[in-house]
Design a protein around this motif. Sequence first.
Motif, mmCIF file in Angstrom:
data_model
loop_
_atom_site.group_PDB
_atom_site.id
_atom_site.type_symbol
_atom_site.label_atom_id
_atom_site.label_comp_id
_atom_site.label_asym_id
_atom_site.label_seq_id
_atom_site.Cartn_x
_atom_site.Cartn_y
_atom_site.Cartn_z
ATOM 1 N N SER A 155 -15.090 4.604 4.712
ATOM 2 C CA SER A 155 -15.245 5.988 4.117
ATOM 3 C C SER A 155 -14.062 6.313 3.178
ATOM 4 C CB SER A 155 -15.230 7.019 5.417
ATOM 5 O OG SER A 155 -14.132 7.133 6.178
ATOM 6 N N PHE A 156 -13.006 5.510 3.350
ATOM 7 C CA PHE A 156 -11.922 5.687 2.298
ATOM 8 C C PHE A 156 -12.136 4.650 1.206
ATOM 9 C CE2 PHE A 156 -9.963 8.106 5.508
ATOM 10 C CZ PHE A 156 -9.108 8.763 4.672
ATOM 11 N N ALA B 148 -5.522 0.250 11.815
ATOM 12 C CA ALA B 148 -5.058 1.761 12.016
ATOM 13 C C ALA B 148 -3.748 1.730 11.061
ATOM 14 C CB ALA B 148 -4.640 1.966 13.296
ATOM 15 N N LEU B 149 -3.118 0.760 10.870
ATOM 16 C CA LEU B 149 -2.071 0.764 9.908
ATOM 17 C C LEU B 149 -2.428 0.872 8.512
ATOM 18 C CD1 LEU B 149 1.198 0.192 9.345
ATOM 19 C CD2 LEU B 149 0.265 -2.131 8.946
ATOM 20 N N LYS B 150 -3.559 0.280 8.107
ATOM 21 C CA LYS B 150 -4.091 0.508 6.762
ATOM 22 C C LYS B 150 -4.827 1.942 6.657
ATOM 23 C CE LYS B 150 -5.459 -0.912 2.819
ATOM 24 N NZ LYS B 150 -4.431 -0.818 1.539
ATOM 25 N N LEU B 151 -5.465 2.461 7.747
ATOM 26 C CA LEU B 151 -6.003 3.511 7.602
ATOM 27 C C LEU B 151 -4.809 4.633 7.377
ATOM 28 C CD1 LEU B 151 -8.759 5.319 7.684
ATOM 29 C CD2 LEU B 151 -8.338 5.362 10.150
ATOM 30 N N ASN B 152 -3.751 4.667 8.104
ATOM 31 C CA ASN B 152 -2.666 5.688 8.089
ATOM 32 C C ASN B 152 -2.119 5.400 6.734
ATOM 33 O OD1 ASN B 152 -2.852 6.697 10.470
ATOM 34 N ND2 ASN B 152 -1.835 5.238 11.426
ATOM 35 N N GLU B 153 -1.976 4.220 6.148
ATOM 36 C CA GLU B 153 -1.330 4.071 4.722
ATOM 37 C C GLU B 153 -2.097 5.007 3.709
ATOM 38 O OE1 GLU B 153 -1.403 -0.252 3.941
ATOM 39 O OE2 GLU B 153 0.471 -0.295 5.326
ATOM 40 N N LEU B 154 -3.426 4.848 3.903
ATOM 41 C CA LEU B 154 -4.340 5.471 2.975
ATOM 42 C C LEU B 154 -4.273 6.897 3.209
ATOM 43 C CD1 LEU B 154 -7.348 3.069 3.310
ATOM 44 C CD2 LEU B 154 -6.089 3.400 1.254
ATOM 45 N N ILE B 155 -4.300 7.574 4.485
ATOM 46 C CA ILE B 155 -4.111 8.829 4.398
ATOM 47 C C ILE B 155 -2.833 9.375 4.035
ATOM 48 C CG2 ILE B 155 -3.627 10.898 6.433
ATOM 49 C CD1 ILE B 155 -5.662 8.903 8.175
ATOM 50 N N ASP B 156 -1.711 8.672 4.159
ATOM 51 C CA ASP B 156 -0.377 9.024 3.591
ATOM 52 C C ASP B 156 -0.548 8.996 2.195
ATOM 53 O OD1 ASP B 156 0.721 9.256 6.175
ATOM 54 O OD2 ASP B 156 1.712 7.357 6.074
ATOM 55 N N GLN B 157 -1.213 7.989 1.521
ATOM 56 C CA GLN B 157 -1.322 7.803 0.028
ATOM 57 C C GLN B 157 -1.845 9.071 -0.348
ATOM 58 O OE1 GLN B 157 -3.190 4.340 -0.989
ATOM 59 N NE2 GLN B 157 -1.443 3.048 -0.296
#
Length: 106
Positions: free
Chosen positions: A82-83, A32-41
């Motif tokens: 998907s990212f 989730a941390l990595k996914l949130n980083e990608l969403i933020d980026q």
Amino acid sequence: MTRIDHPQGTDNVLLDLGFDDAEELSAKAALALKLNELIDQRRLSQTEAAAITGMTQPKVSQVRRYKLQNISLERLMQALVSFDQHVEIVVRPAQPAQAHGITVVA
């Protein structure tokens, strides 16, 4: 001065706090941390992130707030794919100096 003995902690704070599913929650949190980083980026809204991942907006909201009890490891891995991420699972014998368990490096 009275000495207070403290139990020896581990590298997993969730395990130290007594969570039965501490290893799974730690793995989910790392994904989730990595996914949130990608969403933020990408500066995506939750609705935009939901469209990319195939999740609902409420599920994305749960990931954003690290409320991961109702989200599977598989679903988090699929969202990362998907990212345009590569998710790799490696199984190998635990080393003598290393405890058995689950580790996620994101």
